[in-house]
Design a protein around this motif. Structure first.
Motif, PDB file in Angstrom:
ATOM      1  N   LEU A   1      90.176  36.328  16.832  1.00  0.00           N
ATOM      2  CA  LEU A   1      88.793  36.735  16.620  1.00  0.00           C
ATOM      3  C   LEU A   1      88.479  37.008  15.148  1.00  0.00           C
ATOM      4  O   LEU A   1      87.352  37.324  14.810  1.00  0.00           O
ATOM      5  CB  LEU A   1      88.486  37.982  17.449  1.00  0.00           C
ATOM      6  CG  LEU A   1      88.467  37.774  18.964  1.00  0.00           C
ATOM      7  CD1 LEU A   1      88.348  39.105  19.679  1.00  0.00           C
ATOM      8  CD2 LEU A   1      87.314  36.857  19.350  1.00  0.00           C
ATOM      9  N   GLY A   2      89.496  36.908  14.289  1.00  0.00           N
ATOM     10  CA  GLY A   2      89.257  37.086  12.863  1.00  0.00           C
ATOM     11  C   GLY A   2      89.689  38.423  12.301  1.00  0.00           C
ATOM     12  O   GLY A   2      89.450  38.715  11.129  1.00  0.00           O
ATOM     13  N   ASP A   3      90.308  39.258  13.108  1.00  0.00           N
ATOM     14  CA  ASP A   3      90.792  40.554  12.618  1.00  0.00           C
ATOM     15  C   ASP A   3      92.161  40.405  11.967  1.00  0.00           C
ATOM     16  O   ASP A   3      92.952  39.543  12.353  1.00  0.00           O
ATOM     17  CB  ASP A   3      90.912  41.553  13.772  1.00  0.00           C
ATOM     18  CG  ASP A   3      89.576  41.970  14.327  1.00  0.00           C
ATOM     19  OD1 ASP A   3      88.653  42.160  13.526  1.00  0.00           O
ATOM     20  OD2 ASP A   3      89.465  42.099  15.557  1.00  0.00           O
TER      21      ASP A   3
ATOM     22  N   SER B   1      88.877  44.384   5.328  1.00  0.00           N
ATOM     23  CA  SER B   1      89.829  44.280   4.222  1.00  0.00           C
ATOM     24  C   SER B   1      91.196  43.840   4.726  1.00  0.00           C
ATOM     25  O   SER B   1      91.498  43.934   5.904  1.00  0.00           O
ATOM     26  CB  SER B   1      89.949  45.617   3.501  1.00  0.00           C
ATOM     27  OG  SER B   1      90.478  46.588   4.379  1.00  0.00           O
ATOM     28  N   SER B   2      92.011  43.383   3.796  1.00  0.00           N
ATOM     29  CA  SER B   2      93.363  42.971   4.165  1.00  0.00           C
ATOM     30  C   SER B   2      94.240  44.206   4.335  1.00  0.00           C
ATOM     31  O   SER B   2      93.987  45.256   3.762  1.00  0.00           O
ATOM     32  CB  SER B   2      93.949  42.054   3.101  1.00  0.00           C
ATOM     33  OG  SER B   2      94.055  42.744   1.883  1.00  0.00           O
ATOM     34  N   LEU B   3      95.279  44.068   5.133  1.00  0.00           N
ATOM     35  CA  LEU B   3      96.193  45.166   5.399  1.00  0.00           C
ATOM     36  C   LEU B   3      97.542  44.843   4.781  1.00  0.00           C
ATOM     37  O   LEU B   3      98.000  43.714   4.841  1.00  0.00           O
ATOM     38  CB  LEU B   3      96.345  45.358   6.912  1.00  0.00           C
ATOM     39  CG  LEU B   3      95.053  45.649   7.668  1.00  0.00           C
ATOM     40  CD1 LEU B   3      95.284  45.547   9.165  1.00  0.00           C
ATOM     41  CD2 LEU B   3      94.532  47.020   7.312  1.00  0.00           C
TER      42      LEU B   3
ATOM     43  N   ARG C   1     105.436  55.243  20.704  1.00  0.00           N
ATOM     44  CA  ARG C   1     104.117  54.679  20.972  1.00  0.00           C
ATOM     45  C   ARG C   1     103.859  53.535  20.005  1.00  0.00           C
ATOM     46  O   ARG C   1     104.378  53.520  18.895  1.00  0.00           O
ATOM     47  CB  ARG C   1     103.010  55.732  20.780  1.00  0.00           C
ATOM     48  CG  ARG C   1     103.124  56.915  21.712  1.00  0.00           C
ATOM     49  CD  ARG C   1     102.760  56.473  23.133  1.00  0.00           C
ATOM     50  NE  ARG C   1     102.724  57.604  24.030  1.00  0.00           N
ATOM     51  CZ  ARG C   1     103.532  57.751  25.052  1.00  0.00           C
ATOM     52  NH1 ARG C   1     104.474  56.872  25.285  1.00  0.00           N
ATOM     53  NH2 ARG C   1     103.421  58.782  25.853  1.00  0.00           N
ATOM     54  N   VAL C   2     103.049  52.594  20.423  1.00  0.00           N
ATOM     55  CA  VAL C   2     102.663  51.484  19.548  1.00  0.00           C
ATOM     56  C   VAL C   2     101.343  51.868  18.884  1.00  0.00           C
ATOM     57  O   VAL C   2     100.389  52.267  19.558  1.00  0.00           O
ATOM     58  CB  VAL C   2     102.493  50.174  20.343  1.00  0.00           C
ATOM     59  CG1 VAL C   2     101.983  49.072  19.437  1.00  0.00           C
ATOM     60  CG2 VAL C   2     103.796  49.776  20.982  1.00  0.00           C
ATOM     61  N   LEU C   3     101.322  51.752  17.579  1.00  0.00           N
ATOM     62  CA  LEU C   3     100.114  52.006  16.808  1.00  0.00           C
ATOM     63  C   LEU C   3      99.617  50.660  16.295  1.00  0.00           C
ATOM     64  O   LEU C   3     100.343  49.932  15.621  1.00  0.00           O
ATOM     65  CB  LEU C   3     100.427  52.934  15.638  1.00  0.00           C
ATOM     66  CG  LEU C   3      99.279  53.238  14.701  1.00  0.00           C
ATOM     67  CD1 LEU C   3      98.176  53.996  15.430  1.00  0.00           C
ATOM     68  CD2 LEU C   3      99.771  54.021  13.513  1.00  0.00           C
ATOM     69  N   VAL C   4      98.377  50.303  16.660  1.00  0.00           N
ATOM     70  CA  VAL C   4      97.786  49.035  16.249  1.00  0.00           C
ATOM     71  C   VAL C   4      96.604  49.335  15.333  1.00  0.00           C
ATOM     72  O   VAL C   4      95.732  50.123  15.674  1.00  0.00           O
ATOM     73  CB  VAL C   4      97.299  48.215  17.466  1.00  0.00           C
ATOM     74  CG1 VAL C   4      96.628  46.936  17.015  1.00  0.00           C
ATOM     75  CG2 VAL C   4      98.450  47.922  18.409  1.00  0.00           C
ATOM     76  N   ILE C   5      96.611  48.715  14.149  1.00  0.00           N
ATOM     77  CA  ILE C   5      95.517  48.857  13.198  1.00  0.00           C
ATOM     78  C   ILE C   5      94.946  47.466  12.967  1.00  0.00           C
ATOM     79  O   ILE C   5      95.675  46.535  12.650  1.00  0.00           O
ATOM     80  CB  ILE C   5      96.004  49.453  11.870  1.00  0.00           C
ATOM     81  CG1 ILE C   5      96.645  50.809  12.118  1.00  0.00           C
ATOM     82  CG2 ILE C   5      94.858  49.561  10.877  1.00  0.00           C
ATOM     83  CD1 ILE C   5      97.362  51.388  10.919  1.00  0.00           C
ATOM     84  N   ALA C   6      93.632  47.341  13.147  1.00  0.00           N
ATOM     85  CA  ALA C   6      92.967  46.050  12.951  1.00  0.00           C
ATOM     86  C   ALA C   6      91.767  46.245  12.034  1.00  0.00           C
ATOM     87  O   ALA C   6      91.109  47.268  12.073  1.00  0.00           O
ATOM     88  CB  ALA C   6      92.523  45.473  14.285  1.00  0.00           C
ATOM     89  N   SER C   7      91.505  45.238  11.196  1.00  0.00           N
ATOM     90  CA  SER C   7      90.390  45.320  10.270  1.00  0.00           C
ATOM     91  C   SER C   7      89.791  43.939  10.046  1.00  0.00           C
ATOM     92  O   SER C   7      90.520  42.965   9.885  1.00  0.00           O
ATOM     93  CB  SER C   7      90.855  45.897   8.938  1.00  0.00           C
ATOM     94  OG  SER C   7      89.819  45.864   7.986  1.00  0.00           O
ATOM     95  N   ARG C   8      88.484  43.864  10.031  1.00  0.00           N
ATOM     96  CA  ARG C   8      87.790  42.630   9.669  1.00  0.00           C
ATOM     97  C   ARG C   8      87.314  42.696   8.223  1.00  0.00           C
ATOM     98  O   ARG C   8      86.959  41.693   7.649  1.00  0.00           O
ATOM     99  CB  ARG C   8      86.577  42.414  10.559  1.00  0.00           C
ATOM    100  CG  ARG C   8      86.941  41.996  11.937  1.00  0.00           C
ATOM    101  CD  ARG C   8      85.732  41.604  12.710  1.00  0.00           C
ATOM    102  NE  ARG C   8      86.137  41.222  14.055  1.00  0.00           N
ATOM    103  CZ  ARG C   8      85.308  40.921  14.999  1.00  0.00           C
ATOM    104  NH1 ARG C   8      84.020  40.956  14.778  1.00  0.00           N
ATOM    105  NH2 ARG C   8      85.758  40.581  16.179  1.00  0.00           N
TER     106      ARG C   8
ATOM    107  N   ASP D   1      97.445  39.062  19.215  1.00  0.00           N
ATOM    108  CA  ASP D   1      97.133  37.643  19.025  1.00  0.00           C
ATOM    109  C   ASP D   1      95.647  37.368  19.271  1.00  0.00           C
ATOM    110  O   ASP D   1      95.025  36.601  18.545  1.00  0.00           O
ATOM    111  CB  ASP D   1      97.982  36.774  19.960  1.00  0.00           C
ATOM    112  CG  ASP D   1      99.450  36.808  19.591  1.00  0.00           C
ATOM    113  OD1 ASP D   1      99.770  37.084  18.420  1.00  0.00           O
ATOM    114  OD2 ASP D   1     100.276  36.564  20.493  1.00  0.00           O
ATOM    115  N   GLU D   2      95.081  38.014  20.285  1.00  0.00           N
ATOM    116  CA  GLU D   2      93.665  37.826  20.578  1.00  0.00           C
ATOM    117  C   GLU D   2      92.797  38.387  19.452  1.00  0.00           C
ATOM    118  O   GLU D   2      91.795  37.775  19.072  1.00  0.00           O
ATOM    119  CB  GLU D   2      93.304  38.485  21.901  1.00  0.00           C
ATOM    120  CG  GLU D   2      93.871  37.740  23.094  1.00  0.00           C
ATOM    121  CD  GLU D   2      93.488  38.384  24.405  1.00  0.00           C
ATOM    122  OE1 GLU D   2      92.407  39.008  24.489  1.00  0.00           O
ATOM    123  OE2 GLU D   2      94.274  38.277  25.344  1.00  0.00           O
TER     124      GLU D   2
END
Length: 57
Positions: free
Chosen positions: A9-11, A40-42, A31-38, A4-5
């Motif tokens: 922030l725009g990710d 391109s869209s996912l 395990r939790v895998l988190v992918i974030a990108s500013r 959420d944070e």
């Protein structure tokens, strides 16, 4: 919370629970895998998949 944070922030954020045994680790651990990108869209509709292969254990 963490995702959420990042979103605030725009990710663009995608998270998945993966089992490490599907990726060659000789133990079954989730395990939790988190992918974030500013940049391109996912694609959230497509699940992360492990290669299907026979495990020696």
């Amino acid at each position: 919370m963490f995702c959420d944070e990042l979103d605030e922030l725009g990710d663009r954020v995608v998270s998945h629970v993966v089992d490490t045994a599907d990726y060659g680790v000789p133990q079954r651990r989730k395990r939790v895998l988190v992918i974030a990108s500013r940049v391109s869209s996912l694609d959230c509709r497509r699940r992360l998949t492990a290669p299907r292969k026979r495990r020696p254990y």
